[in-house]
Design an enzyme around this catalytic site. Structure first.
Site, PDB file in Angstrom:
ATOM      1  CD  GLU A  45      -2.821   1.217   2.407  1.00 45.86           C
ATOM      2  OE1 GLU A  45      -3.658   2.108   2.471  1.00 45.86           O
ATOM      3  OE2 GLU A  45      -2.580   0.439   3.363  1.00 45.86           O
ATOM      4  CB  SER A  92      37.371  10.169  18.714  1.00 46.71           C
ATOM      5  OG  SER A  92      38.520  10.679  19.326  1.00 46.71           O
ATOM      6  CE  LYS A 146      32.708   2.590  20.193  1.00 50.21           C
ATOM      7  NZ  LYS A 146      32.819   2.047  18.833  1.00 50.21           N
ATOM      8  CD  GLU A 207      27.973   5.317  14.777  1.00 47.23           C
ATOM      9  OE1 GLU A 207      27.795   6.363  15.438  1.00 47.23           O
ATOM     10  OE2 GLU A 207      29.093   4.867  14.512  1.00 47.23           O
ATOM     11  CB  CYS A 451      58.418 -15.265  -5.918  1.00 51.78           C
ATOM     12  SG  CYS A 451      56.810 -14.617  -6.387  1.00 51.78           S
ATOM     13  CB  CYS A 454      57.731 -14.860 -10.699  1.00 58.26           C
ATOM     14  SG  CYS A 454      58.788 -14.167  -9.415  1.00 58.26           S
ATOM     15  CB  CYS A 477      58.648 -11.609  -5.008  1.00 57.44           C
ATOM     16  SG  CYS A 477      59.142 -11.738  -6.731  1.00 57.44           S
ATOM     17  CB  CYS A 482      57.086 -10.709  -9.691  1.00 58.24           C
ATOM     18  SG  CYS A 482      55.921 -11.787  -8.847  1.00 58.24           S
TER      19      CYS A 482
HETATM   20 ZN   LIG Z   1      57.474 -13.018  -7.804  1.00 57.99          ZN
END
Ligand SMILES: [Zn+2]
Length: 751
Positions: A45, A92, A146, A207, A451, A454, A477, A482
């Site tokens: 409605e 705060s 809170k 909030e 790695c 790679c 790495c 890579c």
């Molecule tokens: Zn790598």
């Protein structure tokens, strides 16, 4: 009461009368539904009446009104969010994590009010409310849940919703009014009882949250669309508020609960927090209800304990209890520290911790080559969401993890029962291992020596700011080619806060890089801008229709004009984030100027006097514009900019038409005369300007030392008014604020 709002159409009514009737009825229904939790009509409605109202407003635009409930479904997409100063700062709240903290806070409150702590408490019985009657001298305390949402300040002027601003840094936030107006539970116009006076200015803080049910259904849809899932309701509420399409925001069905006040023009409006919340509720604003009102700190502790279990059944996420002194007069007497008010404190519940089995550990390579271990676990329900993955932070913590036994540490093994936590934070993490539950014969998790993407060499480096530096190490790495790093860099570059390339998300990057290997190169930033040459190849990819490809290519075209600061911030240069990139763009007019700069010029604040003289800059460091780079970081950035690959990259980007001119550069950096007119001035820009985009002018004025604000107040020094300037110009005239039109602005700028 209900019969007064009978929805039948009477032939005698004019459309204007019917419009008013429908608006009243729909707002009444919203209020009954959201504020009083006592619905007066079915959803179907409601939708029917809303449609009827919309039709009447379309038939006669004179009957339209921005406060009409039809506008909650969201208007036109907006261009961006203005930064606005809060009338009263949004401070705060201090957090506490134990009962002792709560009792100590209470002691400080009593001493702050000049009360004798012991006499006031009346011994332990008083503390815990056992026998002694509460002492009347004790201040009344109120508690409320809170809510883990997004803090917003909503300003009503003459009872109408005028502006909604995010907390931001507490002093300035983003104007998100267009999106807040789509929240159905929030009245666009306050309605009190007959004769009730509504203050001229009434700011309510609260909030914005995403109801858990909405969060669940959005994530189910995202899963079906193969999109990345949202981590938690708070993040998706925050993300939704920053959506530029209010229509989309409206569909997300955000909620709001009031829990505080900002500026209120009428001093006598409410004497206390509880009174304020009651008043807001009576004006139709949904509020965060009080969970206790007491003079006894023991009663507060009991409320905190009682709510610990109940909070999981709420419509929204809660992570604690806010306790405050009720009376505004006493709040004022207690005052604030530099960070936060003394009269309020938030108790935070300990992070929820669950145990589950560790199945395996994946090594993920980030855009800087950092290798992060990620746990894959048996699914477990944690703080409202199902968790299958959790971060292990780094391999140092994998080798040396906490256990359930205090002081005992161990290396994490595959098959271990692990403790997983999510401290209201985004990503769940493995907090430790239950040593007593370790299955026989399982193996420790090994850190990769090559790695995983790679096969390249891995470097081990000490992690920054860790608790046990000897053990916490990061692996990286160091192969610049890579593919995993290239992938992460491309995704980062195209991201919303960086170059914001519409249509080039994670999925599309992967699709092109995996399915179109050898057909469409996508290994560098410049390659992105070459994708236009591969339209046919893009169309041949799985799930890439005509429309999607065109969107992508348009997005790439649009990104070419983002300007130097955005480019610099998107490259993933160490030490160069958004703000440093902006600061650099303020000092250097284009990439060539930046590349010509010597290393000391990148750190003007930290220059020696001799250096300053050599570069013709003021000797006083305070008078030099900062680039935010210090003595340690400037050489790293300088070396990067001067490396051969970086120079090649800038050349390639330029060749593809990517703009490398600064949009923030201002003559102010060189101490030009016109800059003085704006230095330290608070300026408001309103209306449409012919010569400048609004963002462009804002950046330019800020470059000259002005503070650009979104609303006119007595603190405003200057209003720049373009065509069709509306209420802000009126207000400026009212307050006698200096006002310039565009011609005057151009003259002052020497153009
Ligand atoms: Zn790598």
């Amino acid at each position: 009461m209900r019969s007064r709002y009978h929805a039948g159409v009477s032939t005698k009514k004019t459309p204007g009368m019917r419009v008013k009737e429908l608006r009243d009825l729909l707002e009444r229904a919203n209020r009954a539904y959201y504020v009083d939790a006592a619905p007066i009509m079915a959803d179907a409605e409601f939708d029917k009446l809303l449609a009827e109202l919309g039709q009447l407003e379309r038939d006669d635009p004179d009957l339209d009104d921005p406060e009409s409930p039809t506008h909650r479904v969201g208007g036109q997409p907006i261009e961006g969010f203005e930064t606005v100063e809060h009338a009263a700062p949004m401070l705060s709240i201090d957090n506490s994590y134990s009962r002792e903290d709560v009792i100590e806070w209470h002691g400080r409150v009593l001493r702050g009010l000049g009360l004798d702590e012991k006499a006031a408490l009346g011994g332990r019985a008083g503390l815990f409310g056992g026998g002694a009657a509460p002492n009347d001298a004790m201040p009344e305390l109120v508690c409320d849940a809170k809510i883990d949402g997004v803090a917003i300040s909503i300003r009503y002027e003459d009872g109408k919703l005028a502006q909604a601003v995010t907390r931001g840094d507490g002093v300035r936030g983003d104007d998100v009014t267009a999106n807040i107006r789509t929240i159905r539970s929030l009245p666009l116009r306050l309605s009190g009882k007959a004769g009730e006076k509504i203050p001229e200015v009434l700011e309510v803080r609260g909030e914005v949250y995403m109801p858990l049910s909405v969060f669940g259904s959005i994530n189910r849809q995202r899963e079906a669309d193969r999109l990345e899932l949202y981590a938690n309701p708070r993040n998706s509420a925050a993300g939704t508020l920053k959506n530029l399409d209010p229509g989309e925001v409206s569909r997300r069905r955000l909620g709001f609960a009031a829990h505080g006040r900002g500026e209120v023009s009428d001093e006598g409006f409410a004497p206390s927090h509880g009174g304020f919340v009651e008043k807001m509720k009576s004006l139709g604003v949904p509020v965060n209800p009080l969970r206790c009102r007491t003079r006894l700190i023991g009663e507060v502790l009991r409320t905190i304990d009682g709510f610990a279990a109940e909070r999981h059944g709420m419509e929204y996420m809660t992570d604690g209890m806010v306790v405050r002194v009720d009376s505004f007069a006493l709040q004022e007497r207690l005052g604030r520290t530099s960070k936060s008010p003394r009269w309020v404190m938030a108790y935070k519940y300990p992070a929820e911790r669950k145990t589950t089995r560790l199945i395996r550990v994946d090594a993920q390579v980030g855009k800087t080559g950092k290798i992060t271990p990620r746990a894959v676990m048996e699914p477990v329900l944690l703080a409202g969401t199902t968790v299958r993955h959790a971060t292990l932070h780094n391999y140092g913590r994998v080798r040396d993890a906490e256990t359930e036994q205090p002081g005992v540490r161990t290396a994490i093994h595959l098959g271990d029962l692990v403790m997983v936590e999510k401290a209201g934070e985004v990503i769940p993490y493995v907090a430790g291992v239950v040593l007593g539950e370790r299955p026989q014969g399982c193996e420790p998790v090994e850190a990769p020596t090559r790695c995983p993407e790679c096969g390249g060499p891995v470097e081990i480096e000490p992690a920054e700011a860790e608790a046990t530096p000897a053990l916490e190490t990061q692996r990286r790495c160091i192969n610049p080619e890579c593919p995993a790093q290239v992938r992460e860099k491309l995704i980062w570059f195209a991201g919303r806060r960086q170059m914001d390339i519409e249509g080039l998300g994670e999925k599309t990057v992967d699709l092109i890089r995996s399915e179109a290997v050898g057909k469409i190169p996508l290994n560098s930033f410049a390659d992105i801008f070459r994708l236009g040459r591969y339209r046919e190849e893009l169309l041949s990819l799985d799930r890439m229709g005509e429309k999607k490809v065109d969107n992508l290519l348009e997005g790439i075209e649009a990104a070419k004009g983002r300007g130097l600061a955005r480019v610099l911030a998107s490259l993933g240069i160490r030490h160069v984030g958004e703000s440093t990139a902006k600061a650099l763009a303020k000092r250097f007019v284009d990439i060539d100027a930046l590349l010509e700069a010597d290393e000391p010029e990148l750190r003007p604040k930290a220059m020696t006097k001799d250096e300053a003289r050599a570069y013709g800059l003021p000797e006083d460091p305070a008078e030099r514009t900062s680039t935010e780079l210090g003595v340690n970081t400037a050489p790293v950035v300088h070396a990067y900019l001067h490396s051969r690959p970086a120079r090649q990259m800038f050349e390639d980007l330029r060749a593809e038409g990517v703009g490398l001119r600064s949009r923030e550069f201002a003559k102010a950096a060189a101490g030009g005369g016109e800059a003085k007119a704006f230095s330290n001035k608070t300026v408001v820009i309103t209306g449409t300007l012919e010569t400048f985009g609004r963002d462009e002018l804002k950046a330019m004025l800020e470059g000259m030392g002005a503070k650009v604000s979104g609303s006119v107040s007595s603190k405003t020094d200057l209003v720049i008014a373009g065509e069709k300037a509306g209420s802000k110009l009126d207000k400026a005239r009212e307050l006698n604020v200096e006002t310039w039109d565009e011609a005057r602005l151009l003259k002052e700028l020497g153009r």
